[in-house]
Design a protein around this motif. Structure first.
Motif, PDB file in Angstrom:
ATOM      1  N   SER A  59       0.847  -1.183   0.000  1.00  0.00           N
ATOM      2  CA  SER A  59       0.000   0.000   0.000  1.00  0.00           C
ATOM      3  C   SER A  59       0.883   1.233   0.000  1.00  0.00           C
ATOM      4  O   SER A  59       2.120   1.132  -0.007  1.00  0.00           O
ATOM      5  CB  SER A  59      -0.918   0.010   1.225  1.00  0.00           C
ATOM      6  OG  SER A  59      -0.145   0.205   2.411  1.00  0.00           O
ATOM      7  N   ALA A  60       0.244   2.401   0.050  1.00  0.00           N
ATOM      8  CA  ALA A  60       1.013   3.647   0.118  1.00  0.00           C
ATOM      9  C   ALA A  60       1.825   3.721   1.407  1.00  0.00           C
ATOM     10  O   ALA A  60       2.828   4.439   1.471  1.00  0.00           O
ATOM     11  CB  ALA A  60       0.068   4.836   0.011  1.00  0.00           C
ATOM     12  N   LYS A  61       1.400   2.984   2.430  1.00  0.00           N
ATOM     13  CA  LYS A  61       2.111   2.989   3.708  1.00  0.00           C
ATOM     14  C   LYS A  61       3.361   2.115   3.679  1.00  0.00           C
ATOM     15  O   LYS A  61       4.256   2.287   4.506  1.00  0.00           O
ATOM     16  CB  LYS A  61       1.188   2.520   4.830  1.00  0.00           C
ATOM     17  CG  LYS A  61       0.023   3.449   5.116  1.00  0.00           C
ATOM     18  CD  LYS A  61      -0.814   2.920   6.258  1.00  0.00           C
ATOM     19  CE  LYS A  61      -1.970   3.851   6.585  1.00  0.00           C
ATOM     20  NZ  LYS A  61      -2.815   3.317   7.694  1.00  0.00           N
ATOM     21  N   GLY A  62       3.402   1.155   2.758  1.00  0.00           N
ATOM     22  CA  GLY A  62       4.541   0.250   2.699  1.00  0.00           C
ATOM     23  C   GLY A  62       4.104  -1.175   2.440  1.00  0.00           C
ATOM     24  O   GLY A  62       3.118  -1.418   1.734  1.00  0.00           O
ATOM     25  N   GLU A  64       3.138  -4.934   4.206  1.00  0.00           N
ATOM     26  CA  GLU A  64       2.846  -5.764   5.373  1.00  0.00           C
ATOM     27  C   GLU A  64       3.058  -7.220   4.973  1.00  0.00           C
ATOM     28  O   GLU A  64       2.463  -7.708   4.018  1.00  0.00           O
ATOM     29  CB  GLU A  64       1.424  -5.561   5.880  1.00  0.00           C
ATOM     30  CG  GLU A  64       1.130  -6.397   7.126  1.00  0.00           C
ATOM     31  CD  GLU A  64      -0.192  -6.077   7.788  1.00  0.00           C
ATOM     32  OE1 GLU A  64      -0.394  -6.505   8.946  1.00  0.00           O
ATOM     33  OE2 GLU A  64      -1.030  -5.402   7.158  1.00  0.00           O
ATOM     34  N   TRP A  83      10.344   1.698  -4.776  1.00  0.00           N
ATOM     35  CA  TRP A  83      10.896   0.978  -3.632  1.00  0.00           C
ATOM     36  C   TRP A  83      12.305   0.517  -4.013  1.00  0.00           C
ATOM     37  O   TRP A  83      12.555  -0.658  -4.270  1.00  0.00           O
ATOM     38  CB  TRP A  83      10.031  -0.215  -3.265  1.00  0.00           C
ATOM     39  CG  TRP A  83       8.711   0.152  -2.633  1.00  0.00           C
ATOM     40  CD1 TRP A  83       8.196   1.404  -2.455  1.00  0.00           C
ATOM     41  CD2 TRP A  83       7.733  -0.761  -2.106  1.00  0.00           C
ATOM     42  NE1 TRP A  83       6.959   1.339  -1.852  1.00  0.00           N
ATOM     43  CE2 TRP A  83       6.659   0.020  -1.623  1.00  0.00           C
ATOM     44  CE3 TRP A  83       7.667  -2.143  -2.005  1.00  0.00           C
ATOM     45  CZ2 TRP A  83       5.522  -0.550  -1.041  1.00  0.00           C
ATOM     46  CZ3 TRP A  83       6.534  -2.716  -1.435  1.00  0.00           C
ATOM     47  CH2 TRP A  83       5.484  -1.936  -0.956  1.00  0.00           C
ATOM     48  N   GLU A 168       5.466  -5.031   9.424  1.00  0.00           N
ATOM     49  CA  GLU A 168       5.195  -3.902   8.540  1.00  0.00           C
ATOM     50  C   GLU A 168       6.499  -3.189   8.192  1.00  0.00           C
ATOM     51  O   GLU A 168       7.252  -2.795   9.088  1.00  0.00           O
ATOM     52  CB  GLU A 168       4.233  -2.923   9.213  1.00  0.00           C
ATOM     53  CG  GLU A 168       2.874  -3.523   9.517  1.00  0.00           C
ATOM     54  CD  GLU A 168       1.982  -2.614  10.341  1.00  0.00           C
ATOM     55  OE1 GLU A 168       0.750  -2.800  10.326  1.00  0.00           O
ATOM     56  OE2 GLU A 168       2.529  -1.704  11.024  1.00  0.00           O
ATOM     57  N   PRO A 170       7.826   0.140   6.450  1.00  0.00           N
ATOM     58  CA  PRO A 170       7.326   1.438   5.989  1.00  0.00           C
ATOM     59  C   PRO A 170       7.842   1.804   4.604  1.00  0.00           C
ATOM     60  O   PRO A 170       8.982   1.481   4.242  1.00  0.00           O
ATOM     61  CB  PRO A 170       7.840   2.406   7.058  1.00  0.00           C
ATOM     62  CG  PRO A 170       9.040   1.733   7.631  1.00  0.00           C
ATOM     63  CD  PRO A 170       8.749   0.262   7.585  1.00  0.00           C
ATOM     64  N   ALA A 171       7.005   2.494   3.843  1.00  0.00           N
ATOM     65  CA  ALA A 171       7.389   2.907   2.494  1.00  0.00           C
ATOM     66  C   ALA A 171       8.608   3.816   2.525  1.00  0.00           C
ATOM     67  O   ALA A 171       9.437   3.786   1.612  1.00  0.00           O
ATOM     68  CB  ALA A 171       6.212   3.607   1.820  1.00  0.00           C
ATOM     69  N   SER A 172       8.740   4.617   3.575  1.00  0.00           N
ATOM     70  CA  SER A 172       9.885   5.536   3.674  1.00  0.00           C
ATOM     71  C   SER A 172      11.202   4.777   3.678  1.00  0.00           C
ATOM     72  O   SER A 172      12.200   5.230   3.107  1.00  0.00           O
ATOM     73  CB  SER A 172       9.765   6.396   4.930  1.00  0.00           C
ATOM     74  OG  SER A 172       9.675   5.582   6.091  1.00  0.00           O
TER      75      SER A 172
END
Length: 274
Positions: A59-62, A64, A83, A168, A170-172
């Motif tokens: 997702s946009a969050k990263g 899972e 990514w 999880e 993270p996308a960052s």
């Protein structure tokens, strides 16, 4: 291997509610380690396959990763183009002391919960700033960094009856530049030292993850890429002891850790635009 102490296999489902956890219980996911040797203290296995957790959710969050996700599914992920740290996934998956058969059975959560120094899913999760989602006996959930979840050789923060639900990323962290180094004493053997570095392209922060050569994973943060003197001084100060087993002496692990750390800094430094 037959586990002749097991008296029951319990199949669970999402609708079952809280489990009556007992002494002698163990969660069963892939079972590649569980069935590799006798487990005389166990009486019941609780099969997690009935939960039908989605292996990978991007997702946009990263990303899972379900605890029951098999290694083969993780390594086959089609990651978004931004990514740029995604190659670490393949590098760590290929660091298993295992065959392709194990890849299709062993799970990410099982490797993390085994909490061995050379666990490559631990290395991956720490390097990419992973967070554990842990289900408690009463149905509540707690979260903690994978870096803090693993506390030592075959030791972690799970309490009796607790279950690792997912990790999880993270996308960052997945958008950072990355670098990987690993060594083993034998071809396809257990890791003697495994290091991963990530560089934040926005502020220049370096994260250096050290595993396999230490009892538990360590992640060091630097505001900028350090010079050799600063790097070695920090390693000396924060990692005074190195793991000792048949896969490498502490002296050798220390040497390779320092050597790889310096290589990672040089490689990531060369990627920084002037």
């Amino acid at each position: 291997m037959d586990l002749n102490s097991i008296r029951e296999i319990r199949h669970v489902a999402p609708s079952d509610g809280p489990l009556d956890w007992r002494e002698g219980d163990a969660w069963l996911a892939g079972g590649t380690w569980l069935f590799s040797e006798q487990q005389p203290h166990l009486r019941r296995l609780i099969d997690l396959r009935g939960f039908h957790w989605e292996p990978l959710t991007a997702s946009a969050k990263g990303l899972e990763i379900a605890a029951t996700c098999e290694i083969a599914k993780l390594v086959a992920i089609d990651a978004p183009t931004d990514w740029i740290a995604a190659p670490l996934i393949g590098e760590c998956c290929r660091s298993f002391l295992s065959s392709f058969k194990i890849w299709n059975t062993a799970t990410v959560g099982g490797n993390v919960c085994m909490s061995l120094p050379a666990g490559p899913m631990i290395s991956l999760s720490v390097a990419l700033e992973g967070i554990c989602r842990i289900l408690q006996q009463d149905g509540a959930e707690r979260r903690m960094a994978v870096e803090n979840f693993v506390t030592g050789n075959h030791q972690n923060e799970l309490q009796p009856g607790e279950l690792l639900r997912s990790i999880e990323l993270p996308a960052s962290a997945l958008r950072k530049r990355s670098c990987f180094r690993r060594i083993s004493l034998t071809h396809l053997g257990r890791s003697t030292a495994l290091l991963a570095g990530t560089l934040d392209p926005t502020d220049g922060t370096l994260m250096l993850t050290i595993s396999a050569s230490t009892e538990r994973p360590r992640r060091l943060e630097f505001p900028t890429i350090p010079n050799a003197e600063t790097l070695h001084s920090r390693l000396e100060r924060e990692i005074p002891e190195f793991f000792d087993d048949v896969h490498g002496t502490p002296e050798y692990r220390k040497h390779m850790t320092h050597y790889f750390a310096e290589e990672i800094c040089r490689e990531l430094s060369s990627q920084v635009k002037p």
